[in-house]
Design a protein around this motif. Structure first.
Motif, short mmCIF file in Angstrom:
data_model
loop_
_atom_site.label_atom_id
_atom_site.label_comp_id
_atom_site.label_asym_id
_atom_site.label_seq_id
_atom_site.Cartn_x
_atom_site.Cartn_y
_atom_site.Cartn_z
N PHE A 29 0.83 -1.21 0.00
CA PHE A 29 0.00 0.00 0.00
C PHE A 29 0.86 1.26 0.00
O PHE A 29 0.57 2.22 -0.71
CB PHE A 29 -0.95 0.02 1.20
CG PHE A 29 -2.04 -1.01 1.14
CD1 PHE A 29 -2.41 -1.62 -0.04
CD2 PHE A 29 -2.69 -1.39 2.29
CE1 PHE A 29 -3.42 -2.57 -0.09
CE2 PHE A 29 -3.70 -2.34 2.26
CZ PHE A 29 -4.07 -2.92 1.07
N GLY A 30 1.91 1.26 0.80
CA GLY A 30 2.78 2.42 0.86
C GLY A 30 3.48 2.69 -0.46
O GLY A 30 3.57 3.83 -0.90
N THR A 31 3.94 1.64 -1.10
CA THR A 31 4.63 1.79 -2.39
C THR A 31 3.66 2.28 -3.46
O THR A 31 4.00 3.18 -4.24
CB THR A 31 5.27 0.46 -2.82
OG1 THR A 31 6.20 0.07 -1.82
CG2 THR A 31 5.96 0.58 -4.15
N LEU A 32 2.47 1.70 -3.49
CA LEU A 32 1.49 2.15 -4.47
C LEU A 32 1.08 3.59 -4.23
O LEU A 32 0.90 4.37 -5.17
CB LEU A 32 0.26 1.23 -4.45
CG LEU A 32 0.50 -0.18 -4.98
CD1 LEU A 32 -0.74 -1.03 -4.77
CD2 LEU A 32 0.90 -0.16 -6.44
N GLN A 33 0.93 3.96 -2.97
CA GLN A 33 0.57 5.34 -2.64
C GLN A 33 1.69 6.30 -3.06
O GLN A 33 1.44 7.37 -3.61
CB GLN A 33 0.30 5.47 -1.15
CG GLN A 33 -0.10 6.86 -0.73
CD GLN A 33 -0.34 6.94 0.77
OE1 GLN A 33 0.00 6.03 1.51
NE2 GLN A 33 -0.90 8.04 1.22
N ARG A 34 2.92 5.91 -2.81
CA ARG A 34 4.06 6.77 -3.12
C ARG A 34 4.28 6.89 -4.63
O ARG A 34 4.57 7.99 -5.13
CB ARG A 34 5.31 6.18 -2.47
CG ARG A 34 6.57 6.99 -2.73
CD ARG A 34 7.81 6.24 -2.32
NE ARG A 34 7.98 5.11 -3.24
CZ ARG A 34 8.62 3.99 -2.92
NH1 ARG A 34 9.13 3.83 -1.72
NH2 ARG A 34 8.74 3.01 -3.78
N ASP A 35 4.15 5.79 -5.36
CA ASP A 35 4.56 5.77 -6.76
C ASP A 35 3.42 5.94 -7.76
O ASP A 35 3.68 6.11 -8.94
CB ASP A 35 5.28 4.45 -7.08
CG ASP A 35 6.58 4.31 -6.31
OD1 ASP A 35 7.09 5.33 -5.81
OD2 ASP A 35 7.09 3.18 -6.21
N SER A 36 2.19 5.88 -7.32
CA SER A 36 1.08 5.99 -8.28
C SER A 36 0.99 7.41 -8.82
O SER A 36 1.35 8.38 -8.14
CB SER A 36 -0.23 5.59 -7.63
OG SER A 36 -0.56 6.48 -6.59
N PRO A 37 0.51 7.55 -10.03
CA PRO A 37 0.41 8.90 -10.61
C PRO A 37 -0.65 9.72 -9.88
O PRO A 37 -1.65 9.19 -9.40
CB PRO A 37 0.02 8.65 -12.06
CG PRO A 37 -0.47 7.27 -12.12
CD PRO A 37 0.12 6.52 -10.96
N ALA A 38 -0.42 11.01 -9.81
CA ALA A 38 -1.36 11.92 -9.14
C ALA A 38 -2.62 12.06 -9.99
O ALA A 38 -2.59 11.96 -11.21
CB ALA A 38 -0.71 13.27 -8.93
N VAL A 39 -3.75 12.28 -9.32
CA VAL A 39 -5.03 12.43 -9.99
C VAL A 39 -5.60 13.79 -9.64
O VAL A 39 -5.60 14.20 -8.47
CB VAL A 39 -6.00 11.31 -9.54
CG1 VAL A 39 -7.37 11.50 -10.16
CG2 VAL A 39 -5.44 9.95 -9.87
N LYS A 40 -6.12 14.47 -10.63
CA LYS A 40 -6.75 15.77 -10.41
C LYS A 40 -8.14 15.55 -9.82
O LYS A 40 -8.98 14.87 -10.41
CB LYS A 40 -6.84 16.53 -11.73
CG LYS A 40 -7.29 17.96 -11.57
CD LYS A 40 -7.21 18.69 -12.90
CE LYS A 40 -7.63 20.12 -12.73
NZ LYS A 40 -7.48 20.86 -13.98
N LEU A 41 -8.37 16.08 -8.62
CA LEU A 41 -9.61 15.83 -7.91
C LEU A 41 -10.75 16.74 -8.35
O LEU A 41 -11.91 16.37 -8.27
CB LEU A 41 -9.39 15.98 -6.41
CG LEU A 41 -8.39 15.00 -5.79
CD1 LEU A 41 -8.19 15.33 -4.33
CD2 LEU A 41 -8.88 13.58 -5.96
N SER A 42 -10.43 17.91 -8.81
CA SER A 42 -11.45 18.89 -9.18
C SER A 42 -10.90 19.80 -10.26
O SER A 42 -9.71 20.10 -10.28
CB SER A 42 -11.85 19.71 -7.94
OG SER A 42 -12.64 20.80 -8.29
N PRO A 43 -11.79 20.30 -11.13
CA PRO A 43 -11.30 21.25 -12.15
C PRO A 43 -10.85 22.58 -11.53
O PRO A 43 -10.15 23.35 -12.17
CB PRO A 43 -12.50 21.45 -13.07
CG PRO A 43 -13.67 20.90 -12.37
CD PRO A 43 -13.18 19.96 -11.31
#
Length: 99
Positions: free
Chosen positions: A22-36
């Motif tokens: 979980f920590g690795t996926l959280q650290r390395d996953s691409p960022a997602v835009k939450l709102s315009p």
């Protein structure tokens, strides 16, 4: 080492693998835009894209292997004599004794 200790160690191993995954996926996953209304999130620089793609597969395989080992240890536990009724009776006796 007795089987109960082995089960405890295997449980600890599964927990550690899970937290690391979980920590690795959280650290390395691409960022997602939450709102315009928010600016674009910064790109997460990865040193090796191929390694990043393989990492979740390797971690998943390690978790599956640990779970299979845990199942094998559980299957190796001796069966209780007398079935479920005897187990429930014994539990009730122990609860009365410890009260």
């Amino acid at each position: 080492m007795d089987i109960i200790s082995q089960l405890q160690e295997q449980t600890n191993k599964i927990a550690a693998l899970t937290f690391n995954t979980f920590g690795t996926l959280q650290r390395d996953s691409p960022a997602v835009k939450l709102s315009p209304n928010y600016p674009e999130p910064p790109a997460n620089p990865t040193e090796d894209a191929a390694n990043f793609a393989e990492q979740p597969k390797l971690m998943s395989a390690a978790l599956v292997q640990a779970a299979k080992q845990f199942d094998a240890l559980v299957a190796a536990l001796p069966l209780a004599d007398g079935g479920e009724e005897a187990q429930l009776k014994r539990i009730a006796e122990l609860q009365v004794w410890s009260a």
